[in-house]
Design an enzyme around this catalytic site. Structure first.
Site, PDB file in Angstrom:
ATOM      1  N   ASP A 161       0.829  -1.209   0.000  1.00 29.70           N
ATOM      2  CA  ASP A 161       0.000   0.000   0.000  1.00 29.70           C
ATOM      3  C   ASP A 161       0.862   1.257   0.000  1.00 29.70           C
ATOM      4  O   ASP A 161       0.643   2.175   0.792  1.00 29.70           O
ATOM      5  CB  ASP A 161      -0.939  -0.010   1.210  1.00 29.70           C
ATOM      6  N   ASP A 188      -1.536  -2.640  -4.028  1.00 32.43           N
ATOM      7  CA  ASP A 188      -1.850  -1.209  -3.949  1.00 32.43           C
ATOM      8  C   ASP A 188      -0.573  -0.396  -4.186  1.00 32.43           C
ATOM      9  O   ASP A 188       0.124  -0.007  -3.248  1.00 32.43           O
ATOM     10  CB  ASP A 188      -2.531  -0.819  -2.631  1.00 32.43           C
ATOM     11  N   TYR A 191      -2.028   4.284  -6.261  1.00 35.90           N
ATOM     12  CA  TYR A 191      -3.210   5.042  -5.818  1.00 35.90           C
ATOM     13  C   TYR A 191      -3.597   6.121  -6.828  1.00 35.90           C
ATOM     14  O   TYR A 191      -4.201   7.128  -6.466  1.00 35.90           O
ATOM     15  CB  TYR A 191      -3.021   5.640  -4.414  1.00 35.90           C
ATOM     16  N   ASN A 225      -6.743  -3.825  -4.535  1.00 35.81           N
ATOM     17  CA  ASN A 225      -7.972  -3.205  -5.067  1.00 35.81           C
ATOM     18  C   ASN A 225      -7.668  -1.935  -5.865  1.00 35.81           C
ATOM     19  O   ASN A 225      -8.388  -1.601  -6.803  1.00 35.81           O
ATOM     20  CB  ASN A 225      -8.975  -2.909  -3.943  1.00 35.81           C
ATOM     21  N   HIS A 310      -3.623  -9.582  -0.892  1.00 35.04           N
ATOM     22  CA  HIS A 310      -3.822  -8.177  -0.514  1.00 35.04           C
ATOM     23  C   HIS A 310      -4.724  -7.985   0.707  1.00 35.04           C
ATOM     24  O   HIS A 310      -4.395  -7.259   1.627  1.00 35.04           O
ATOM     25  CB  HIS A 310      -4.363  -7.385  -1.701  1.00 35.04           C
ATOM     26  N   HIS A 320     -11.602  -1.970   6.987  1.00 33.39           N
ATOM     27  CA  HIS A 320     -11.654  -3.180   6.138  1.00 33.39           C
ATOM     28  C   HIS A 320     -11.888  -4.451   6.954  1.00 33.39           C
ATOM     29  O   HIS A 320     -11.456  -5.535   6.554  1.00 33.39           O
ATOM     30  CB  HIS A 320     -10.361  -3.352   5.327  1.00 33.39           C
ATOM     31  N   HIS A 347      -3.546  -3.805   2.501  1.00 33.57           N
ATOM     32  CA  HIS A 347      -4.916  -3.301   2.463  1.00 33.57           C
ATOM     33  C   HIS A 347      -5.287  -2.424   3.657  1.00 33.57           C
ATOM     34  O   HIS A 347      -5.786  -1.319   3.487  1.00 33.57           O
ATOM     35  CB  HIS A 347      -5.896  -4.466   2.321  1.00 33.57           C
ATOM     36  N   VAL A 348      -5.045  -2.932   4.866  1.00 39.19           N
ATOM     37  CA  VAL A 348      -5.330  -2.147   6.070  1.00 39.19           C
ATOM     38  C   VAL A 348      -4.102  -1.298   6.364  1.00 39.19           C
ATOM     39  O   VAL A 348      -3.003  -1.824   6.512  1.00 39.19           O
ATOM     40  CB  VAL A 348      -5.634  -3.085   7.258  1.00 39.19           C
ATOM     41  N   HIS A 349      -4.294   0.026   6.440  1.00 40.90           N
ATOM     42  CA  HIS A 349      -3.148   0.932   6.523  1.00 40.90           C
ATOM     43  C   HIS A 349      -2.641   1.063   7.944  1.00 40.90           C
ATOM     44  O   HIS A 349      -2.732   2.102   8.595  1.00 40.90           O
ATOM     45  CB  HIS A 349      -3.510   2.295   5.923  1.00 40.90           C
TER      46      HIS A 349
HETATM   47 FE   LIG Z   1      -6.159  -2.037  -0.574  1.00 36.29          FE
END
Ligand SMILES: [Fe+2]
Ligand SMILES: *[C@@H]1O[C@H](CO)[C@@H](O)[C@H](O)[C@H]1NC(C)=O
Ligand SMILES: *[C@@H]1O[C@H](CO)[C@@H](O)[C@H](O)[C@H]1NC(C)=O
Ligand SMILES: *[C@@H]1O[C@H](CO)[C@@H](O)[C@H](O)[C@H]1NC(C)=O
Ligand SMILES: *[C@@H]1O[C@H](CO)[C@@H](O)[C@H](O)[C@H]1NC(C)=O
Ligand SMILES: *[C@@H]1O[C@H](CO)[C@@H](O)[C@H](O)[C@H]1NC(C)=O
Length: 456
Positions: A161, A188, A191, A225, A310, A320, A347-349
């Site tokens: 990410d 990711d 962005y 995503n 991801h 998420h 995915h989870v920041h």
């Molecule tokens: Fe993501």
């Protein structure tokens, strides 16, 4: 005052140790808006010279790194698609020809995108390579991974990410300072889709930004995503269009039929990449491929079995929350049966590391829905903390679930140093207001060769 605080902290630590509870880190990063670097930032600068190759990046071109795929973009015209390579800048006597592609995305048209697979490489050897003949030639180098074997040390960087903020730049700088040999990237990338019309110029800036690492060592890509770029309102309905045009993966060499799931073997590790955003239900191509792939793993040659995807299966952040659940239900039993060592997700920041837990007994009527300690289970690591523009996910579920060993809402990256068939040293590096700080580390033992309880 300070002494009393310290005493209080000590008492808390004793209490936590007694309950064998995980740690929700109290560290709070300096509060400031996460901002993308501006278009005129130094890291986005195009290299000088007419039609100079830019956005250079490499990834494995076969399963073990005796082939390397070099990709780049030329802005003005296709130019010469030959890559010359060899053992020194003066003796680049080998050559290979690139394929050329372009794509349109709404009203954006990409530059000329080249992909060239250099073959017949030897393991563990430094190669120089160059492209751009006829106009502006640029020269780079990489070292091929060592030949797979049970006790071959190797250091991976783990990044997810990433995006292109000032924090993203810190993450890359800290990774460079820590010196890994290849990056396992859990999805990711740019962005760009956060911009109006998914401004694909931000795919270009991202690729120029990370060139300083990925032109010199392979990064292995996982689809997130933000790679979907699905936007029917502007007529863009081809999933993963920019990603697939720009970032090849060695999926054919892995017997896969799609670039989004594949495997490679680097040093002592067999690495399986899965796609959270491709179908994985029973009988689908990804399901079928994984069922066969797990049978191809040979722990005597590659003791470490690592899975990349991801959307995490174990994530105790409200951000998420449970998005990875359907995939977990589909595949968790396979991974536990295969004694997978580590599952990496993004995915989870935020950052989170699990203990060895599984949740595979539930069968819809028996009520056994609580994850339990299981020494056959992987450690789940969420490293969606690369520093992208969406900011930090700092809302963890309370109480902290038993499966979670450590969690912290900060940006950073991790490194995994495989030492031999039994031991690997894992470290997570927080970006601490510009400095890098090791905030979590653990010795992991191999599930096949030394399945001890290593996750506390
Ligand atoms: Fe993501
Ligand atoms: C990004 O990091 C590099 C290396 O630390 C530095 O040279 C560069 O100035 C940074 N760029 C920005 C825009 O912060
Ligand atoms: C491209 O460059 C290579 C290496 O210099 C050269 O051998 C080849 O003839 C060039 N191809 C074209 C079409 O100019
Ligand atoms: C694409 O369309 C947007 C919105 O209409 C506009 O702002 C932008 O300048 C256009 N870009 C190109 C390359 O035409
Ligand atoms: C944290 O997430 C929970 C569950 O989604 C929500 O109820 C709560 O309002 C959130 N807290 C904050 C501070 O956003
Ligand atoms: C494997 O590496 C660990 C950690 O460096 C070390 O303690 C152990 O002795 C090594 N095992 C063998 C068989 O060399």
């Amino acid at each position: 005052m300070a002494a009393r605080r310290l005493l209080g902290l000590l008492a808390l630590a004793v209490l936590l140790a007694a309950a064998d509870a995980g740690v929700t880190s109290a560290y709070r990063r300096k509060l400031e808006a996460t901002a993308d670097m501006p278009l005129d930032a130094d890291v986005f600068r195009a290299p000088p010279g007419y039609n100079a190759p830019q956005q250079v990046h490499i990834t494995l071109g076969d399963q073990t790194g005796t082939a390397m795929t070099v990709s780049w973009v030329t802005p003005d015209e296709p130019g010469n698609g030959t890559v010359a390579y060899g053992l020194s800048p003066e003796t680049m006597v080998l050559s290979a020809k690139a394929t050329l592609t372009r794509y349109d995305y709404y009203n954006y048209t990409s530059g000329f995108i080249h992909h060239c697979t250099l073959t017949k490489l030897k393991h563990g050897v430094k190669y120089y390579y160059a492209m751009g003949f006829g106009h502006t030639v640029r020269t780079f180098s990489f070292t091929t991974p060592p030949k797979p074997g049970p006790d071959v040390p190797f250091k991976f960087g783990l990044i997810g990410d990433l995006g292109q903020t000032f924090d993203s730049n810190s993450t890359v700088s800290h990774y460079e300072a820590n010196g890994g040999d290849a990056v396992l990237f859990v999805g990711d990338l740019s962005y760009a889709d956060n911009y109006p019309l998914h401004d694909n110029n931000r795919w270009d800036t991202w690729a120029r930004f990370v060139e300083r690492s990925v032109a010199y060592q392979p990064w292995l890509w996982t689809a997130g995503n933000h790679e979907l770029d699905y936007d029917p309102e502007i007529g863009e309905t081809t999933l993963f269009k920019p990603f697939t045009h720009r970032y090849p993966t060695p999926y054919r060499a892995a017997g896969s039929t799609e670039p989004f799931w594949y495997s490679v073997k680097i040093a002592s590790a067999h690495i399986i990449v899965l796609s959270s955003y491709s179908s994985y239900g029973k009988y689908t191509p990804q399901w079928l491929w994984l069922s066969q792939e797990l049978g191809r793993v040979d722990r005597k040659t590659t003791p470490w079995l690592i899975v990349l995807l991801h959307s995490p299966w174990y994530n105790s952040n409200n951000y998420h929350y449970m998005e990875g659940e359907t995939m977990r239900v589909q595949f968790e039993r396979w991974l536990v049966d295969a004694k997978v060592d580590i599952v990496l997700a993004g995915h989870v920041h935020s950052y989170e590391r699990s203990r060895r837990f599984s949740n595979i007994e539930y069968d819809i009527v028996n009520g056994k829905a609580t994850p339990v300690h299981n020494l056959d289970a992987p450690v789940y690591i969420n490293i969606g903390d690369g520093g992208n523009i969406e900011g930090i996910a700092d809302n963890f579920t309370k109480p902290m679930p038993a499966y979670s060993a450590f969690r912290e809402a900060s940006f950073g990256h991790a490194t995994l140093e495989i030492k031999n068939r039994t031991h690997a040293y894992y470290e997570w590096h927080r970006n601490h207001d510009g400095a890098k700080v090791t905030a979590d580390s653990v010795w992991l033992t191999n599930r096949y060769w030394m399945p001890t309880d290593d996750s506390n």
